[in-house]
Design an enzyme around this catalytic site. Structure first.
Site, PDB file in Angstrom:
ATOM      1  N   HIS A  86       0.836  -1.208   0.000  1.00  0.00           N
ATOM      2  CA  HIS A  86       0.000   0.000   0.000  1.00  0.00           C
ATOM      3  C   HIS A  86       0.866   1.252   0.000  1.00  0.00           C
ATOM      4  O   HIS A  86       1.854   1.332   0.720  1.00  0.00           O
ATOM      5  CB  HIS A  86      -1.008  -0.001   1.160  1.00  0.00           C
ATOM      6  N   ASP A  88      -0.459   4.306   0.489  1.00  0.00           N
ATOM      7  CA  ASP A  88      -0.989   5.358   1.367  1.00  0.00           C
ATOM      8  C   ASP A  88      -0.283   5.295   2.717  1.00  0.00           C
ATOM      9  O   ASP A  88       0.233   4.256   3.114  1.00  0.00           O
ATOM     10  CB  ASP A  88      -2.511   5.254   1.540  1.00  0.00           C
ATOM     11  N   GLU A 153      -5.232   1.306   2.267  1.00  0.00           N
ATOM     12  CA  GLU A 153      -5.082   0.299   3.322  1.00  0.00           C
ATOM     13  C   GLU A 153      -5.320   0.909   4.697  1.00  0.00           C
ATOM     14  O   GLU A 153      -5.962   0.314   5.560  1.00  0.00           O
ATOM     15  CB  GLU A 153      -3.684  -0.331   3.254  1.00  0.00           C
ATOM     16  N   ARG A 328      -9.311  -5.272  18.704  1.00  0.00           N
ATOM     17  CA  ARG A 328      -8.503  -6.183  17.897  1.00  0.00           C
ATOM     18  C   ARG A 328      -9.074  -7.574  18.104  1.00  0.00           C
ATOM     19  O   ARG A 328      -9.331  -7.981  19.244  1.00  0.00           O
ATOM     20  CB  ARG A 328      -7.038  -6.153  18.329  1.00  0.00           C
ATOM     21  N   HIS A 427       2.938   4.775  12.146  1.00  0.00           N
ATOM     22  CA  HIS A 427       1.776   5.598  12.544  1.00  0.00           C
ATOM     23  C   HIS A 427       2.158   6.698  13.550  1.00  0.00           C
ATOM     24  O   HIS A 427       1.288   7.402  14.031  1.00  0.00           O
ATOM     25  CB  HIS A 427       0.639   4.747  13.153  1.00  0.00           C
TER      26      HIS A 427
HETATM   27  N1  BES Z   1       1.249  -2.495   8.242  1.00  0.00           N
HETATM   28  C1  BES Z   1       0.146  -2.361   9.099  1.00  0.00           C
HETATM   29  C2  BES Z   1      -0.321  -3.665   9.699  1.00  0.00           C
HETATM   30  C3  BES Z   1       0.551  -4.230  10.782  1.00  0.00           C
HETATM   31  C4  BES Z   1       1.101  -3.427  11.750  1.00  0.00           C
HETATM   32  C5  BES Z   1       0.724  -5.569  10.848  1.00  0.00           C
HETATM   33  C6  BES Z   1       1.884  -3.966  12.749  1.00  0.00           C
HETATM   34  C7  BES Z   1       1.503  -6.109  11.836  1.00  0.00           C
HETATM   35  C8  BES Z   1       2.084  -5.303  12.787  1.00  0.00           C
HETATM   36  C9  BES Z   1      -1.013  -1.721   8.333  1.00  0.00           C
HETATM   37  O1  BES Z   1      -0.612  -0.676   7.502  1.00  0.00           O
HETATM   38  C10 BES Z   1      -1.992  -1.116   9.314  1.00  0.00           C
HETATM   39  O2  BES Z   1      -1.656  -0.157   9.953  1.00  0.00           O
HETATM   40  N2  BES Z   1      -3.178  -1.682   9.385  1.00  0.00           N
HETATM   41  C11 BES Z   1      -4.238  -1.120  10.125  1.00  0.00           C
HETATM   42  C12 BES Z   1      -5.492  -1.699   9.535  1.00  0.00           C
HETATM   43  C13 BES Z   1      -6.720  -0.887   9.682  1.00  0.00           C
HETATM   44  C14 BES Z   1      -6.592   0.540   9.280  1.00  0.00           C
HETATM   45  C15 BES Z   1      -7.856  -1.563   8.948  1.00  0.00           C
HETATM   46  C16 BES Z   1      -4.122  -1.471  11.593  1.00  0.00           C
HETATM   47  O3  BES Z   1      -3.628  -2.565  11.935  1.00  0.00           O
HETATM   48  O4  BES Z   1      -4.488  -0.638  12.407  1.00  0.00           O
HETATM   49 MN    MN Z   2       1.006  -1.202   6.420  1.00  0.00          MN
HETATM   50 MN    MN Z   3      -0.326   1.136   8.797  1.00  0.00          MN
END
Ligand code: BES
Ligand code: MN
Ligand code: MN
Length: 458
Positions: A86, A88, A153, A328, A427
């Protein structure tokens, strides 16, 4: 492979320059004012896919941000690998906590600092460079490759799901490869075999039609900020157990074997606590930290707002209060079922003294896969050659909801081939990518294509 490896070793500066250009585009999917940047980023990636030798490259319009797709299908009979990533990124606030500007990639101490460096531009980029290295040195790829990049994403992939469902033939593949997760530790290659799911809600309470003097009216009407705190307090006890009836019904327990494997992983609890700056670690009794994060569900307040929060004091009963909350989820919890339970519970505990508005934002299903498929073994070998170290098997607490869609709609297993680090600040301010992992990741990805070719079509 020699020429491929050589070109990867000698192109590092160029790779960094190209990645920096991509990181300079503020592709923040959540903020409408960045819609133009999203398009610019999609166009830049499409140009990039064409330059590295992919064909049929398209920027696909959606009701939201564009999807970028391209492929190379010149290896008939060989497996087809779908690389997903992704482009974004998350918003940058609080901006004043960044050491260097988020959209000017800066190297300090072997780390590349920028929003999106780890999540996910830097990670998706390793595959583009590996593809480029193969095509430039041999004129071909050892497998068929499809690349699918989305710009939504971080906002729940609202348009990718329908795109996948509507384009099963275009996306048909034997395996999906995603680099969008951290390693267990810096330099410890990790194959992640489980992700948590997610349910996200906004809770709005209204007490009166406007703010009120808290002396004149206090005691006569409900205070929505008090009530919001009360509602939230009933959702989780102080040990972290979720009080929503039925919430745990479908939670898949950890097996003894899995718990033993998790116990074997390197983990320095004191260092982990110090790194986070937490006075104590916290979590469900009877579970270790990895178990809590990877295999147990949680309920979190993500944000809370209401009333006067400025300097000084103001005696007021706020008219409204709002919270953003999320859960979660773990296998085999179903987000829709859990959402129903949550809504019913919140409605039940909210008295008639306030008006409640519950908005379901996005959700995502949890995912867990078997480790005994040949693609996972190919990924393990590729990591071992690329990093000179055997990978460990981990789960993660984060969510990539689209993984379940790939599984269901394309029938393809996913290999999570992440090269992030636990302290990457995804983030958050000062997001960073470990450059050792970046270059090791490019090499590993180049080997991965080779290793998958060798197992043939499973
Ligand atoms: N790359 C992450 C997912 C992730 C983070 C997997 C840490 C394993 C460990 C992804 O970009 C993300 O932030 N996903 C969001 C999903 C949501 C916005 C639907 C999340 O996990 O908060
Ligand atoms: Mn990600
Ligand atoms: Mn993320």
């Amino acid at each position: 492979m020699n020429a491929v490896v050589d070109v990867i070793q000698t192109s590092r500066d160029r790779y960094l320059e190209e990645l920096n250009a991509l990181l300079a585009i503020p592709s923040v999917s959540a903020l409408p004012e960045h819609a133009g940047d999203m398009r610019r980023c999609a166009d830049a990636l499409a140009g990039h896919l064409r330059r590295i030798g992919l064909q049929n490259v398209r920027v696909v319009e959606t009701p939201g941000h564009p999807i970028v797709h391209g492929d190379w299908l010149g290896a008939p009979g060989a497996p087809t690998v779908l690389v997903y990533g992704h482009y974004d990124v998350q918003p940058v606030d609080p901006i004043d906590q960044w050491t260097s500007p988020p959209f000017e990639a800066t190297i300090r101490d072997g780390q590349l600092f920028a929003r999106g460096a780890a999540d996910d531009k830097g990670q998706l980029f390793i595959h583009l460079k590996a593809i480029e290295a193969h095509i430039s040195q041999t004129g071909a790829l050892p497998v068929n490759v499809k690349v699918l990049l989305e710009g939504e994403e971080e906002v729940g992939s609202p348009n990718l799901d329908p795109f996948i469902r509507g384009n099963r033939d275009l996306l048909a593949c034997d395996v999906v490869v995603i680099s969008d997760t951290p390693m267990l530790e810096r330099g410890v290659p990790s194959i992640c075999y489980g992700l948590r799911g997610l349910n996200y809600f906004q809770i709005d309470l209204r007490g009166t039609k406007g703010d009120l003097h808290s002396g004149q009216y206090g005691g006569a009407v409900e205070n929505p900020a008090n009530m919001l705190a009360h509602i939230i307090a009933q959702l989780r006890d102080k040990s972290g157990n979720i009080k929503n009836p039925g919430f745990y019904d479908d939670v898949l327990p950890l097996t003894d074997e899995e718990r033993m494997e998790i116990r074997r992983l390197p983990f320095d609890e004191a260092a982990y606590r110090r790194e986070l700056g937490a006075p104590r670690l916290f979590g469900e009794a009877g579970f270790s930290t990895f178990e809590r994060v990877w295999a147990r569900p949680t309920f979190e307040v993500n944000g809370l707002m209401g009333g006067f929060t400025g300097e000084g004091s103001k005696t007021v009963i706020p008219a409204t209060a709002m919270a953003k909350v999320s859960m979660r989820l773990v296998p085999n919890q179903d987000p829709d079922k859990i959402a129903g339970l949550f809504e019913a519970f919140v409605r039940k505990v909210t008295p008639k003294t306030v008006e409640l508005r519950l908005t379901r934002m996005h959700g995502g299903r949890p995912w867990k896969t078997e480790l005994d498929n040949p693609y996972v073994q190919a990924a393990a070998r590729a990591f071992e050659i690329g990093f000179g170290k055997r990978p460990v098997y981990t789960r993660e607490g984060g969510s990539i909801p689209i993984v379940m869609t790939f599984q269901q709609e394309l029938g393809a297993p996913t290999v999570l081939f992440g090269i992030g680090v636990p302290d990457e600040n995804a983030h958050a301010p000062d997001e960073k990518l470990d450059l050792g992992n970046f270059f090791g990741g490019i090499l590993s990805s180049a080997y991965l294509l080779q290793e998958i070719a060798q197992i043939g079509r499973a």
